[in-house]
Design an enzyme around this catalytic site. Structure first.
Site, PDB file in Angstrom:
ATOM      1  N   ALA A  40       0.826  -1.213   0.000  1.00 30.03           N
ATOM      2  CA  ALA A  40       0.000   0.000   0.000  1.00 30.03           C
ATOM      3  C   ALA A  40       0.855   1.256   0.000  1.00 30.03           C
ATOM      4  CB  ALA A  40      -0.933  -0.006   1.205  1.00 30.03           C
TER       5      ALA A  40
ATOM      6  N   SER B  70       8.362  -3.260  -1.024  1.00 33.17           N
ATOM      7  CA  SER B  70       7.605  -3.786  -2.174  1.00 33.17           C
ATOM      8  C   SER B  70       7.862  -5.274  -2.396  1.00 33.17           C
ATOM      9  CB  SER B  70       7.968  -2.988  -3.436  1.00 33.17           C
ATOM     10  OG  SER B  70       7.640  -1.634  -3.291  1.00 33.17           O
TER      11      SER B  70
ATOM     12  N   CYS C 195       2.949 -12.875   0.455  1.00 32.57           N
ATOM     13  CA  CYS C 195       2.270 -14.129   0.122  1.00 32.57           C
ATOM     14  C   CYS C 195       3.258 -15.224  -0.270  1.00 32.57           C
ATOM     15  CB  CYS C 195       1.279 -13.903  -1.016  1.00 32.57           C
ATOM     16  SG  CYS C 195      -0.051 -12.743  -0.621  1.00 32.57           S
TER      17      CYS C 195
ATOM     18  N   ASN D  32      -2.818  -2.966  -2.719  1.00 32.22           N
ATOM     19  CA  ASN D  32      -2.316  -2.313  -3.923  1.00 32.22           C
ATOM     20  C   ASN D  32      -3.343  -1.351  -4.518  1.00 32.22           C
ATOM     21  OD1 ASN D  32       0.474  -3.353  -4.970  1.00 32.22           O
ATOM     22  ND2 ASN D  32      -0.517  -5.150  -4.108  1.00 32.22           N
TER      23      ASN D  32
ATOM     24  N   TYR E 181     -15.287 -23.465 -23.375  1.00 33.94           N
ATOM     25  CA  TYR E 181     -15.215 -24.913 -23.174  1.00 33.94           C
ATOM     26  C   TYR E 181     -14.238 -25.527 -24.152  1.00 33.94           C
ATOM     27  CZ  TYR E 181     -16.188 -29.765 -24.284  1.00 33.94           C
ATOM     28  OH  TYR E 181     -16.048 -31.095 -24.583  1.00 33.94           O
TER      29      TYR E 181
ATOM     30  N   ARG F 263     -26.765 -23.298 -11.491  1.00 36.56           N
ATOM     31  CA  ARG F 263     -28.056 -23.870 -11.882  1.00 36.56           C
ATOM     32  C   ARG F 263     -28.722 -24.563 -10.703  1.00 36.56           C
ATOM     33  NH1 ARG F 263     -31.758 -22.512 -14.084  1.00 36.56           N
ATOM     34  NH2 ARG F 263     -30.479 -21.946 -15.887  1.00 36.56           N
TER      35      ARG F 263
END
Length: 456
Positions: free
Chosen positions: A13, A42, A46, A312, A433, A449
């Site tokens: 940040a 910077s 992670c 960010n 697909y 669905r």
């Protein structure tokens, strides 16, 4: 006169804000000074579990931009300097040079505008021995380097991870990769209980057990045994677990102490309160990243969600607005992915449990499918859970657990939630697909669905 922008914190940040501000205004017009107490700027927090687990061998690979690179871009980065106080009335910060001693160690630095990007701090259990050596909270890259060094140099044989959040699980896997016998202790019924429903968390637990992690769920840590200043065991009400090193994976909390002591408003979440422009309750003082609270786009409530993606984006907003622009940060829905052993794990929005806590009337549909066409080589299982709000029929959350190719499907559902799409509309999306990538009915469509059918 040249204006002065001071940034507290040198990671996502803070340095995003500084870099954006520099692009918009020249050094002759705006001086930018950034104070960072650690040696790195910077960097990818992670990536710390992959550094500890030796998937990444060089710490420099996790650094996107070094202090010298920022300096060459016209930002005065001062590493090894910790801001210990903010005076919003005098427009000063008190800075401590961590390499200096005595009266010369601290000095006041003026600012016209201030960016608070102090990040988060690991939650630590309030029990005996919690400050012993060999107990690691891996929040900063320096923390990660310390944990890596402990494994490299001390060759521990037994590791205990306390807590079942993202970092805890990734670190458990990392320690297994390094040859340790690993136990994980968590007081919840399943890992990742704060971000996944129990039925989805059970799959993560199975994946951890499959690589050799011993899970002690439903148990809280009530103390650490210490020998010669270092941890030697972890105690719960039910057992004592020998440990050569301990990793804390109990989550994090916003590091808002400096702002609060300066009179800047802090919310019930513990995060600094800002408006949509990321300006705090004090004019000309901005905040971004893990230290702030954000607005959840589904509930409208303030939340503190520590994610680099948010940091960010918020930093970009601050950098623009602090230099005369006018942009807004639109809020969060908590979209996140992780890789836990053989599984990719993803979530967005609200879990079924969170929706129930908010008294939302929802339906939840869970389906099992495959990541590719069933006949294609290396097809693998995937489980998708969709949560839809009954009154308007819109999706409010989803979780995905599956093998390679599963996790990034969450982005389709995150986009749907962001745009308040009804589940019926999501079920009819024109998704791609081909047999190497998906069954003809993508698992996301099948889950949507099923949720639509439950609404009917």
């Amino acid at each position: 006169m040249t204006e002065r922008l001071v940034v507290i914190g040198g990671d996502a940040a803070g340095m995003t804000a500084a870099a954006r501000a520099r692009r918009r205004r020249d050094p002759e017009d705006l001086e930018i000074v950034a104070f960072e107490r650690g040696p790195y700027t910077s960097y990818s927090a992670c990536g710390i579990p992959y550094l500890v687990g030796d998937l990444v061998s060089d710490v420099d690979d996790l650094v996107a931009r070094t202090p010298d690179e920022h300096r060459r871009n016209g930002i005065d980065v001062q590493t090894g300097h910790e801001v210990v106080a903010i005076d919003v009335n005098r427009r000063r910060v008190r800075v401590r040079d961590l390499a200096a001693d005595g009266a010369d160690a601290e000095r006041d630095e003026p600012f016209d505008q201030l960016v608070v990007a102090t990040g988060a701090v690991p939650s630590r259990p309030h029990v005996a021995g919690a400050d012993a050596g060999g107990i690691f909270g891996v929040q900063t890259l320096a923390d990660g380097v310390s944990a890596r060094r402990a494994v490299d140099e001390r060759a521990p044989s037994r590791g205990v991870v306390v807590g079942g959040g993202y970092v805890g699980l990734e670190m458990a896997e990392a320690l297994v990769r390094r040859g340790l016998d690993v136990a994980l202790v968590d007081q919840t019924e399943q890992p990742m209980a704060g971000t996944l429903d129990l039925d989805m968390g059970a799959l993560v637990a199975d994946a951890l057990r499959a690589v050799g992690v011993t899970l002690y769920l439903g148990e809280a840590v009530d103390g650490f045994e210490v020998e010669n200043g270092s941890v030697s065991a972890v105690h719960t009400a039910n057992r004592s677990l020998p440990a050569d090193m301990v990793v804390l994976g109990l989550g994090v909390r916003p590091d808002s102490r400096l702002a609060k002591e300066a009179g800047v408003a802090v919310g019930d979440t513990g995060g600094i309160v800002t408006d949509a422009r990321m300006e705090t309750s004090v004019g000309g003082v901005w905040a971004a990243g893990d230290c702030v609270e954000s607005t959840h786009r589904i509930t409208g409530l303030p939340v503190a969600i520590a994610l680099g993606t948010h940091a960010n984006k918020q930093g970009r907003v601050v950098g623009i607005n602090a230099t005369g622009g006018d942009v807004r940060f639109p809020g969060v829905i908590g979209t996140a992915v992780s890789k836990i052993c053989l599984y990719e794990v993803a979530r967005t929005g609200l879990t079924e449990h969170q929706a129930a806590e908010l008294d939302l009337d929802v339906v939840a549909a869970t389906i099992e499918s495959t990541t590719r066409a069933g006949y294609y080589p290396d097809t693998a299982p995937i489980k998708v859970k969709v949560v839809a709000e009954r009154r308007e029929g819109r999706i409010v959350g989803a979780q995905i657990v599956g093998a390679e190719g599963a996790a990034k499907r969450i982005d389709v559902i995150a986009t749907a939630i962001w745009n308040r799409m009804p589940v019926e509309e999501v079920a009819s999306l024109d998704l791609s697909y081909a047999p190497p990538f998906s069954p003809v009915w993508d698992p996301v469509l099948v889950a949507a669905r099923k949720a639509a059918d439950l609404l009917d």
